[in-house]
Design a protein around this motif. Structure first.
Motif, PDB file in Angstrom:
ATOM      1  N   UNK A 142       0.834  -1.194   0.000  1.00 29.77           N
ATOM      2  CA  UNK A 142       0.000   0.000   0.000  1.00 29.77           C
ATOM      3  C   UNK A 142       0.874   1.250   0.000  1.00 29.77           C
ATOM      4  N   UNK A 143       0.351   2.377  -0.481  1.00 26.11           N
ATOM      5  CA  UNK A 143       1.168   3.601  -0.495  1.00 26.11           C
ATOM      6  C   UNK A 143       1.545   4.035   0.915  1.00 26.11           C
ATOM      7  N   UNK A 144       2.739   4.564   1.036  1.00 27.57           N
ATOM      8  CA  UNK A 144       3.197   5.160   2.293  1.00 27.57           C
ATOM      9  C   UNK A 144       3.830   6.493   1.934  1.00 27.57           C
ATOM     10  N   UNK A 145       2.989   7.508   1.818  1.00 28.01           N
ATOM     11  CA  UNK A 145       3.455   8.785   1.317  1.00 28.01           C
ATOM     12  C   UNK A 145       3.509   8.795  -0.197  1.00 28.01           C
ATOM     13  N   UNK A 149       6.378   2.751   0.005  1.00 31.73           N
ATOM     14  CA  UNK A 149       5.321   1.745   0.131  1.00 31.73           C
ATOM     15  C   UNK A 149       5.387   1.096   1.505  1.00 31.73           C
ATOM     16  N   UNK A 150       4.236   0.605   1.941  1.00 33.26           N
ATOM     17  CA  UNK A 150       4.159  -0.216   3.143  1.00 33.26           C
ATOM     18  C   UNK A 150       3.948  -1.651   2.697  1.00 33.26           C
ATOM     19  N   UNK A 151       4.936  -2.492   2.950  1.00 29.71           N
ATOM     20  CA  UNK A 151       4.893  -3.903   2.577  1.00 29.71           C
ATOM     21  C   UNK A 151       4.517  -4.727   3.801  1.00 29.71           C
ATOM     22  N   UNK A 152       3.511  -5.591   3.660  1.00 29.62           N
ATOM     23  CA  UNK A 152       3.003  -6.374   4.784  1.00 29.62           C
ATOM     24  C   UNK A 152       3.015  -7.859   4.448  1.00 29.62           C
ATOM     25  N   UNK A 153       3.513  -8.666   5.366  1.00 33.54           N
ATOM     26  CA  UNK A 153       3.383 -10.118   5.310  1.00 33.54           C
ATOM     27  C   UNK A 153       2.477 -10.541   6.457  1.00 33.54           C
ATOM     28  N   UNK A 154       1.409 -11.212   6.118  1.00 37.13           N
ATOM     29  CA  UNK A 154       0.404 -11.618   7.107  1.00 37.13           C
ATOM     30  C   UNK A 154       0.244 -13.139   7.011  1.00 37.13           C
ATOM     31  N   UNK A 155       0.678 -13.839   8.045  1.00 39.08           N
ATOM     32  CA  UNK A 155       0.571 -15.294   8.092  1.00 39.08           C
ATOM     33  C   UNK A 155      -0.510 -15.680   9.095  1.00 39.08           C
ATOM     34  N   UNK A 156      -1.436 -16.544   8.660  1.00 35.70           N
ATOM     35  CA  UNK A 156      -2.543 -16.971   9.516  1.00 35.70           C
ATOM     36  C   UNK A 156      -2.662 -18.487   9.481  1.00 35.70           C
ATOM     37  N   UNK A 157      -2.975 -19.060  10.625  1.00 28.53           N
ATOM     38  CA  UNK A 157      -3.132 -20.508  10.733  1.00 28.53           C
ATOM     39  C   UNK A 157      -4.441 -20.804  11.457  1.00 28.53           C
ATOM     40  N   UNK A 158      -5.176 -21.753  10.910  1.00 26.01           N
ATOM     41  CA  UNK A 158      -6.427 -22.207  11.521  1.00 26.01           C
ATOM     42  C   UNK A 158      -6.392 -23.731  11.601  1.00 26.01           C
ATOM     43  N   UNK A 159      -6.703 -24.288  12.767  1.00 25.58           N
ATOM     44  CA  UNK A 159      -6.712 -25.725  12.969  1.00 25.58           C
ATOM     45  C   UNK A 159      -8.138 -26.244  12.959  1.00 25.58           C
ATOM     46  N   UNK A 160      -8.294 -27.487  12.515  1.00 23.51           N
ATOM     47  CA  UNK A 160      -9.634 -28.019  12.269  1.00 23.51           C
ATOM     48  C   UNK A 160     -10.286 -28.628  13.498  1.00 23.51           C
TER      49      UNK A 160
END
Length: 207
Positions: A142-145, A149-160
């Protein structure tokens, strides 16, 4: 007053309420266009952080031991995200071109040799087979000024199910520090390539 439409995050589409998550950000000295291009084109064979490389090597040891009679496993000379999608159990789940894309896989991540399971994008959100977990990694830019840029790593885990949750929680206590190192190596590699791309674009415009 003007209102801006908020686009759904891909992470919220596939794992809206994760059991475990890890989010890291980096401010990149390059515009969104070059930063997104660098993220989308990243070659995972070029991620060489000392601890990250060691963590990956240690994680491969059980598989290496199992295949010792067949000789050492082949190492790819190139491994992009499209290569992952085309030739592994990982799937490219979705993309908002220019701003975000997501990769996902199911598996029994806590095992010494991971039992991977490919789940296609249309089935991923609903997948809940007992004994498995789901993992989603999103890359967001996403833009940062005006010029960064603003770079994001988003890791998500869901167990069954609860037994899988307990197994993953024990695993995560050991694995999460290494995951942080891998995140940092990914962010650094993408940022370096984005700056190079931005400089090349500037030189073309200036010349």
């Amino acid at each position: 007053m003007t209102t801006q439409e908020t686009r759904e995050l891909l992470g919220d589409r596939f794992i809206p309420k994760p059991h475990f998550s890890l989010v890291r950000h980096a401010i990149v000295d390059a515009p969104v266009e070059q930063t997104y291009a660098a993220a989308r084109a990243i070659d995972l064979t070029e991620i060489h952080s000392g601890l990250a490389t060691a963590a990956g090597w240690l994680r491969e040891l059980p598989a290496r031991w199992q295949s010792r009679r067949a000789g050492p496993p082949r190492r790819p000379t190139r491994l992009t995200l499209d290569d992952l999608d085309a030739g592994t159990d990982w799937a490219l789940l979705g993309e908002h071109p220019g701003s975000e894309f997501a990769l996902g896989v199911a598996g029994k991540f806590w095992r010494p040799v991971i039992a991977w399971r490919r789940v296609e994008p249309d089935d991923f959100a609903a997948f809940s087979e007992p004994g498995y977990g789901k993992l989603v990694i999103t890359f967001g830019v996403r833009p940062y000024g005006a010029h960064r840029s603003l770079l994001t790593l988003d890791t998500r885990v869901l167990l069954s199910d609860p037994p899988s949750w307990l197994k993953f929680r024990r695993y995560w206590r050991v694995a999460s520090p290494f995951a942080l190192v891998v995140h940092a190596a990914l962010l650094r590699t993408i940022a370096q390539d984005a700056r190079r791309r931005a400089l090349d674009a500037y030189r073309r415009e200036d010349g």
